[in-house]
Motif scaffolding. Structure first.
Motif, PDB file in Angstrom:
ATOM      1  N   GLU A   1      -5.860   2.674   2.561  1.00 22.48           N
ATOM      2  CA  GLU A   1      -4.878   3.762   3.132  1.00 22.48           C
ATOM      3  C   GLU A   1      -5.857   4.783   3.851  1.00 22.48           C
ATOM      4  N   ASP A   2      -6.912   5.256   3.209  1.00 19.39           N
ATOM      5  CA  ASP A   2      -7.496   6.493   3.722  1.00 19.39           C
ATOM      6  C   ASP A   2      -9.088   6.223   4.393  1.00 19.39           C
ATOM      7  N   GLY A   3      -9.399   4.893   4.336  1.00 23.41           N
ATOM      8  CA  GLY A   3     -10.843   4.657   4.703  1.00 23.41           C
ATOM      9  C   GLY A   3     -11.829   4.760   3.778  1.00 23.41           C
ATOM     10  N   PHE A   4     -11.482   5.039   2.523  1.00 28.46           N
ATOM     11  CA  PHE A   4     -12.506   5.290   1.346  1.00 28.46           C
ATOM     12  C   PHE A   4     -12.438   4.006   0.501  1.00 28.46           C
ATOM     13  N   GLU A   5     -11.516   3.205   0.601  1.00 27.64           N
ATOM     14  CA  GLU A   5     -11.091   1.997  -0.155  1.00 27.64           C
ATOM     15  C   GLU A   5     -12.196   0.798   0.268  1.00 27.64           C
ATOM     16  N   GLN A   6     -12.928   0.422  -0.647  1.00 27.61           N
ATOM     17  CA  GLN A   6     -14.049  -0.594  -0.748  1.00 27.61           C
ATOM     18  C   GLN A   6     -13.992  -1.745  -1.583  1.00 27.61           C
ATOM     19  N   ASP A   7     -14.438  -3.022  -1.182  1.00 18.32           N
ATOM     20  CA  ASP A   7     -14.691  -4.220  -2.160  1.00 18.32           C
ATOM     21  C   ASP A   7     -13.334  -4.653  -2.848  1.00 18.32           C
ATOM     22  N   ASN A   8     -12.380  -4.397  -1.958  1.00 15.72           N
ATOM     23  CA  ASN A   8     -11.181  -4.954  -2.531  1.00 15.72           C
ATOM     24  C   ASN A   8     -10.947  -6.432  -1.938  1.00 15.72           C
ATOM     25  N   VAL A   9     -10.335  -7.432  -2.386  1.00 11.11           N
ATOM     26  CA  VAL A   9     -10.203  -8.550  -1.941  1.00 11.11           C
ATOM     27  C   VAL A   9      -8.782  -9.003  -1.729  1.00 11.11           C
ATOM     28  N   PHE A  10      -8.495  -9.336  -0.455  1.00 11.59           N
ATOM     29  CA  PHE A  10      -7.078  -9.847  -0.099  1.00 11.59           C
ATOM     30  C   PHE A  10      -7.241 -11.470   0.071  1.00 11.59           C
ATOM     31  N   GLU A  11      -6.684 -12.366  -0.544  1.00  9.50           N
ATOM     32  CA  GLU A  11      -6.916 -13.852  -0.402  1.00  9.50           C
ATOM     33  C   GLU A  11      -5.568 -14.384  -0.706  1.00  9.50           C
ATOM     34  N   ARG A  12      -5.481 -15.345   0.434  1.00  7.45           N
ATOM     35  CA  ARG A  12      -4.048 -16.294   0.167  1.00  7.45           C
ATOM     36  C   ARG A  12      -2.819 -15.555   0.033  1.00  7.45           C
ATOM     37  N   ASN A  13      -2.634 -14.462   0.616  1.00  4.84           N
ATOM     38  CA  ASN A  13      -1.513 -13.454   0.689  1.00  4.84           C
ATOM     39  C   ASN A  13      -0.676 -13.958   1.861  1.00  4.84           C
ATOM     40  N   LEU A  14       0.582 -13.718   2.031  1.00  4.93           N
ATOM     41  CA  LEU A  14       1.462 -14.125   3.289  1.00  4.93           C
ATOM     42  C   LEU A  14       2.170 -12.750   3.343  1.00  4.93           C
ATOM     43  N   GLY A  15       2.375 -12.458   4.802  1.00 10.03           N
ATOM     44  CA  GLY A  15       3.025 -11.353   5.041  1.00 10.03           C
ATOM     45  C   GLY A  15       3.745 -11.657   6.191  1.00 10.03           C
ATOM     46  N   ALA A  16       5.166 -11.638   6.341  1.00  9.67           N
ATOM     47  CA  ALA A  16       6.148 -12.019   7.449  1.00  9.67           C
ATOM     48  C   ALA A  16       7.259 -11.096   7.652  1.00  9.67           C
ATOM     49  N   LYS A  17       7.627 -10.909   8.739  1.00  5.94           N
ATOM     50  CA  LYS A  17       8.636 -10.209   9.355  1.00  5.94           C
ATOM     51  C   LYS A  17       8.537  -8.718   9.102  1.00  5.94           C
ATOM     52  N   THR A  18       7.279  -8.225   9.769  1.00  2.00           N
ATOM     53  CA  THR A  18       7.004  -6.926   9.548  1.00  2.00           C
ATOM     54  C   THR A  18       7.815  -6.105  10.822  1.00  2.00           C
ATOM     55  N   LYS A  19       8.572  -5.122  10.264  1.00  2.00           N
ATOM     56  CA  LYS A  19       9.518  -4.556  11.381  1.00  2.00           C
ATOM     57  C   LYS A  19       8.869  -3.106  11.512  1.00  2.00           C
ATOM     58  N   GLU A  20       9.045  -2.464  12.829  1.00  2.00           N
ATOM     59  CA  GLU A  20       8.576  -1.280  13.010  1.00  2.00           C
ATOM     60  C   GLU A  20       9.313  -0.188  12.140  1.00  2.00           C
ATOM     61  N   MET A  21       8.678   0.746  11.910  1.00  2.74           N
ATOM     62  CA  MET A  21       9.457   1.992  11.131  1.00  2.74           C
ATOM     63  C   MET A  21      10.137   2.789  11.865  1.00  2.74           C
ATOM     64  N   PRO A  22      11.320   2.952  11.788  1.00  3.91           N
ATOM     65  CA  PRO A  22      12.128   3.965  12.619  1.00  3.91           C
ATOM     66  C   PRO A  22      11.387   5.579  12.587  1.00  3.91           C
ATOM     67  N   ALA A  23      11.595   6.012  13.870  1.00  5.17           N
ATOM     68  CA  ALA A  23      11.156   7.334  14.070  1.00  5.17           C
ATOM     69  C   ALA A  23      11.302   8.236  13.045  1.00  5.17           C
ATOM     70  N   PHE A  24      12.485   8.173  12.412  1.00  9.94           N
ATOM     71  CA  PHE A  24      12.872   9.325  11.234  1.00  9.94           C
ATOM     72  C   PHE A  24      12.076   8.897   9.978  1.00  9.94           C
ATOM     73  N   GLY A  25      11.634   7.773   9.651  1.00 10.60           N
ATOM     74  CA  GLY A  25      11.112   7.301   8.588  1.00 10.60           C
ATOM     75  C   GLY A  25       9.503   7.276   8.525  1.00 10.60           C
ATOM     76  N   VAL A  26       8.928   7.645   9.702  1.00  6.55           N
ATOM     77  CA  VAL A  26       7.488   7.666   9.806  1.00  6.55           C
ATOM     78  C   VAL A  26       7.143   8.925   9.026  1.00  6.55           C
ATOM     79  N   LEU A  27       5.961   8.732   8.119  1.00  5.62           N
ATOM     80  CA  LEU A  27       5.573   9.790   7.217  1.00  5.62           C
ATOM     81  C   LEU A  27       4.964  11.062   7.802  1.00  5.62           C
TER      82      LEU A  27
END
Length: 790
Positions: free
Chosen positions: A155-181
Motif C-alpha cells: 500500500e504505502d511504498g514501505f512494505e518489503q520482502d513480502n512473497v506473493f506466490e501462485r496467487n490468482l486474481g481475476a475480473k478486477t473491476k474499476e472502482m466507481p468514482a464515488f467509491g474511490v478513497l
C-alpha cells in the motif's frame, strides 16, 4: 479472449473417477475454452471458488447499502506470526471506507513466518488483500475473483520482502468514482496487482481479466499514507529501492495493459530483471515500460497484445532477451475463427512487436538491447488485417529532432523466413518526423538485407549517415543498412557520436557543423538541435521563455560517424566559419564494436577572433538592439524592455525575480580569455518594483547580499569539464564582484563599473558566464549598454 468479462462461474454436479482421470461434471454447459491440451502457453485458468469455512455479511447494510460488507484486519502484530488459511470471504470490503478490505494486514512491522494461503475472496466491494506497513508475509495460492479496485496490493511504498506466490486474481473491476478513497488513490484504474515498493517477491502469479491493468508498478519518490512516520527525513525512495523478484507471471485478457511502469517509473542501481512472463491477449500493451531505467525483460512469451512490449519514452538502459514475440498466435487465430472471438484486427492501428523510442530520459543513459528474440507472425496479412504491423518499430514521438537511443540488436529471428524487411523493422514514423541521425548496431547481422548475417548498422536514410559509409536499402523500413565490408575487425563499421554543446542563443539556430573526412574528402553537414519548450497560456500554446532561455540550456550538435580522420567546423548556411562563443565536448558511450573513433580522429577548428570580437567588446548585443540575442537568465526569465539608455529603443530585462541570485547574463567568447589580461566591465542599469510598477533607488553602500536595499553587481560563473565522457566530473566556480555601482544612485539609469584580471581558471574553463545579480526580490533589473573589453 481479450475480454475481461469472458469468465464463467459454474457449479460442480458430480466428480467421478475414470481410470487415471478424474471427471468433473458441471451443472451447465460452457463454451469450448483453450485447455492445456490445446496450448500449454495460452490455456485458461480453472479454480475452485468455494471453501468449507465461509465468511459473508448478513444482507444489505441499512446505513451504507449493498457495497458495505465485512472486513478482516490483522492489526499491529509485529514479530508475531499469523496464519489465515483455507477460508472464503464473500461480499467483504466497504467501498469508500479507508482500511476496510477483505483481508488487511495493517501496520504490523516485521512478520516473518506469517502466511495467508489457499483462501478465496469473492465479490469484494473494495480491493482484495492489502499488505500495509508490514514485511515478510507470505501470500500463497489465494484466489480473488470479481472485485472492485486494486486487488493484491502493497500500500504505502514501505512494505518489503513480502512473497506473493501462485496467487490468482481475476475480473478486477474499476472502482466507481464515488467509491474511490481519495484523489491519491488510483482504484478507478484498477490493477489486479498494485505494487508500490519493488522490494517484494512475485512468483508464478496470474492476473486475468482486469478492466484496466494486470500488474502495475506505481512508484513515487517517498512513502505515502501513514507510513511517512517511519521515514521522517524522506530517505526511502521507492522508485530507486532495491529490487526483489518477479518471475513466471501469467498476464492476460486485460482491458488495458498487462504489465506496466506508469506514470512514475523505476530507477534501480542494479539491473532489475523480470523473468519468464506470459503476457497475451491484452487490449493495450503486453508490457509498458515508461519513464524508467536499468530494467530487463528476460524470457517469456508476449502475444496477441496491441503492442507486445513497449519501451516508452524516457525509458533508458532497457534489455529484452530470450523472448518469443507473437503478433497473431495460431491459438488466437483459431479462437477468432472457430469461436468468433474478437481480435485486434482488421484495423488501421497496427499490431506491434517491440516498440522503441528515439530519445532517452537522460543524456548520460544508454539505449536498448534486443537479443535472442523470435518474432513470429507480423505484417498486415499475418495479423489479420492490421495495417502497418511490424516486429520492431520506432514510435513517432520525437523530442528535439535528434536520435540518441543508441541500441544494439543481437540474434533476432523472424518467422516466417520470408517476412518482408519493412515488417521486420520500421523507422518510417521518425523518418517522417525529420530524424536524420538514427544509428542502431546490428551486431549479428539479423537485419542485413543481403541475408548473409554480416553485422553492420541500421541508419537513417539521410546523407549525413551515408556520407562516410557504404549502405544499402532496407526496403519498406525508411532505413539503410551499412554492413561491415569484410571480416577484418579493422574494417568494421562502427558509428560513434560526439556531442558538442554550445550556447542556446537564437543567433545560432541556423548554424551547421561541417564534418569532413580527411581520408576521403567526403563532407556532411549536421544540424543543431534544441528542445524548444512550450506552455499553454489562456488556451494557446506559446514559447516557454523561462525554460528555453535558462543559462544552463544548450544547443547541441551530435555528429555520429564511422572510423576516419575528421575536421569539424561550425559554419553558417553560406559556409562562413564561426565560433559559437563556447563549446563543451562530451563523447557518447562507445558501442561494443572495436573500430570506433576517438579523440585522435577528431579535430574541432577554432577560428581566430576577428577584429573587435575580443578587443572592442566581448559582450555580444550589449545594447539589446537585437532583442534577446545572446542573453539568458539565472532564474528570472528574460525579455526586452522598451526604452533604453540615452533614449535607445531597447534594453534587456528580467521578468520575475524571487531571489537576489536571479538575474540576466550571457556567455563570453572563450577565445578572449588569456591569463594575466585585465578586462574592464561597464553597464547601465535601473531598477523597477514590479508590485508598485515604479522605479526605485538602491543603496550603493549596502553590501548585505539578501538586503532589499542592496544594488546589483556583476559576477562570473566558470564551468570546466574534467573529462570528455558522459558522467565525467564538472568543476564550477564563481567570482565576484567584477563590477559594482558607482554612486550616488538614483531611480533612473545608473552605472556599474569594475575590472578584473583573467586567471588561469578562466582561461581553461569550457564556459564563462557573466551575469548581473542582487537587488530585492520582486524587482525588475533592466540593463543596457554593457561592455567587457581590454
Amino acid at each position: 479472449s481479450m475480454s475481461p468479462d469472458d469468465d464463467n462461474v459454474n457449479k460442480i454436479a458430480a466428480i467421478e473417477k475414470d481410470g487415471e482421470k478424474t471427471v468433473i461434471t458441471l451443472e451447465n454447459n460452457i463454451e469450448k475454452f483453450t485447455s492445456l491440451e490445446d496450448s500449454e502457453d495460452f490455456a485458461v485458468e480453472v479454480a475452485i471458488l468455494s471453501r468449507e469455512i465461509l465468511f459473508t455479511h448478513d444482507g444489505e447494510d441499512p446505513v451504507f447499502g449493498e457495497d458495505h460488507g465485512g472486513h478482516l484486519m490483522i492489526l499491529q502484530t509485529p514479530e508475531t506470526p499469523q496464519l489465515l488459511q483455507g477460508v472464503e470471504l464473500r461480499g467483504f470490503g466497504q467501498q469508500g471506507q479507508l482500511g476496510r478490505y477483505p483481508i488487511h494486514y495493517h501496520i504490523s512491522g516485521n512478520n516473518p513466518g506469517s502466511i495467508i494461503a489457499k483462501n478465496t475472496i469473492r465479490n469484494s466491494n473494495q480491493r482484495c488483500l492489502v499488505i500495509h506497513a508490514t514485511h515478510n508475509v507470505t501470500v500463497f495460492e489465494n484466489i480473488a475473483y470479481d472485485h472492485f479496485g486494486h486487488c493484491y496490493m502493497v500500500e504505502d511504498g514501505f512494505e518489503q520482502d513480502n512473497v506473493f506466490e501462485r496467487n490468482l486474481g481475476a475480473k478486477t473491476k474499476e472502482m466507481p468514482a464515488f467509491g474511490v478513497l481519495s484523489v491519491q488513490e488510483s482504484d478507478e484504474f484498477a490493477s489486479t496487482y498494485w505494487i508500490s515498493n519493488p522490494r517484494n517477491f512475485f512468483i508464478d502469479n496470474v492476473a486475468a481479466g482486469s478492466h484496466d491493468t494486470g500488474f502495475w508498478y506505481e512508484f513515487i519518490e517517498m512513502l505515502r499514507g501513514p507510513s511517512v512516520v517511519y521515514d521522517p527525513y524522506y530517505v526511502i525512495n521507492p522508485s530507486t529501492f532495491k529490487f526483489g523478484a518477479f518471475k513466471g507471471q501469467i498476464v492476460h485478457s486485460n482491458k488495458g495493459d498487462g504489465f506496466k511502469f506508469y506514470p512514475n517509473g523505476y530507477f534501480p542501481e542494479e539491473e532489475a530483471v523480470y523473468y519468464d512472463m506470459k503476457c497475451f491477449r491484452n487490449k493495450g500493451d503486453g508490457v509498458l515500460m515508461h519513464n524508467s531505467e536499468n530494467l530487463a525483460i528476460d524470457g517469456g512469451i508476449f502475444a496477441d497484445n496491441r503492442i507486445q512490449i513497449e519501451v516508452d519514452k524516457q525509458a533508458d538502459d532497457v534489455r529484452v532477451s530470450n523472448a518469443v514475440v507473437l503478433g497473431f498466435s495460431d491459438s488466437f487465430q483459431y479462437s477468432t475463427t472457430v469461436n468468433n472471438v474478437a481480435s485486434h484486427c482488421p484495423a488501421h492501428r497496427p499490431i506491434g512487436g517491440i516498440q522503441l523510442h528515439s530519445y532517452l530520459r537522460f543524456r548520460d543513459s544508454d539505449g536498448y538491447i534486443l537479443e535472442n528474440i523470435d518474432f513470429i507472425n507480423f505484417g498486415e496479412e499475418a495479423t489479420g488485417g492490421c495495417v502497418g504491423s511490424s516486429a520492431i518499430d520506432i514510435d513517432k514521438d520525437v523530442r528535439d529532432g535528434h536520435f540518441d537511443a543508441y541500441s544494439t540488436f543481437k540474434n533476432l529471428r523472424f518467422i516466417p523466413d520470408d517476412t518482408p524487411m519493412g515488417v521486420r523493422f520500421n523507422a518510417c514514423a521518425i523518418h517522417n518526423q525529420g530524424i536524420k541521425d538514427m544509428a542502431i548496431h546490428d551486431a549479428t547481422g539479423s537485419l542485413n538485407p543481403n541475408g548473409d548475417g554480416t553485422p553492420g548498422y541500421i541508419v537513417s536514410n539521410a546523407t549525413v549517415m551515408t556520407a562516410f559509409a557504404d549502405c544499402i536499402p532496407m526496403e519498406g523500413s525508411c532505413s539503410l543498412y551499412c554492413p561491415n565490408p569484410s571480416d577484418d575487425p579493422a574494417a568494421e563499421v562502427c558509428f560513434r557520436a560526439v556531442n558538442y554543446a554550445i550556447s542556446m542563443s537564437e543567433s545560432y539556430a541556423d548554424l551547421l557543423l561541417e564534418v569532413t573526412n580527411n581520408l576521403t574528402n567526403a563532407t556532411a553537414y549536421f544540424e543543431g538541435y534544441f528542445d524548444n519548450m512550450t506552455k499553454v497560456v489562456d488556451g494557446e500554446e506559446v514559447e516557454d521563455v523561462f525554460e528555453n532561455f535558462f543559462y544552463n540550456r544548450r544547443r547541441m550538435f551530435t555528429p555520429i560517424v564511422p572510423k576516419g580522420e575528421y575536421l569539424m567546423r561550425f559554419v553558417t548556411p553560406m559556409g562562413e566559419e564561426v565560433w559559437p562563443r563556447i563549446v563543451e565536448k562530451v563523447w557518447e558511450t562507445g558501442d561494443n564494436c572495436t573500430n570506433a573513433i576517438t579523440n585522435d580522429d577528431v579535430y574541432l577548428s577554432i577560428p581566430p577572433a576577428t577584429s573587435g570580437e575580443c578587443d572592442v567588446n566581448i559582450i555580444a548585443n550589449g545594447d539589446a538592439e537585437n532583442g534577446r540575442e545572446h542573453w539568458m537568465h539565472t532564474g528570472s526569465s528574460v525579455k526586452t524592455h522598451a526604452g533604453g539608455y540615452l533614449d535607445s529603443d531597447l534594453a534587456i530585462s528580467t521578468v520575475t525575480r524571487k531571489g537576489p541570485w536571479q538575474g540576466i547574463g550571457q556567455f563570453l567568447d572563450s577565445r578572449c580569455f588569456k591569463e594575466g589580461d585585465t578586462l574592464e566591465v561597464e553597464a547601465k542599469y535601473r531598477l523597477r518594483d514590479i508590485e508598485t510598477n515604479s522605479a526605485y533607488t538602491c543603496d550603493f553602500n549596502s553590501v548585505a547580499y539578501m538586503a532589499n536595499t542592496t544594488c546589483p553587481r556583476v559576477s562570473i560563473r566558470t564551468r570546466r569539464l574534467l573529462g570528455d565522457t558522459i558522467g565525467a566530473e564538472v568543476e564550477n566556480d564563481y567570482m565576484y564582484p567584477l563590477a559594482l555601482p558607482v554612486g550616488p544612485t538614483n531611480n533612473m539609469w545608473n552605472t556599474l563599473y569594475g575590472y578584473f584580471t583573467v586567471t588561469k581558471q578562466m582561461e581553461e574553463a569550457n564556459s564563462v558566464f557573466l551575469f548581473l545579480e542582487r537587488g530585492k526580490p520582486g524587482s525588475q533589473l533592466i540593463v543596457d549598454d554593457m561592455k567587457v573589453k581590454k
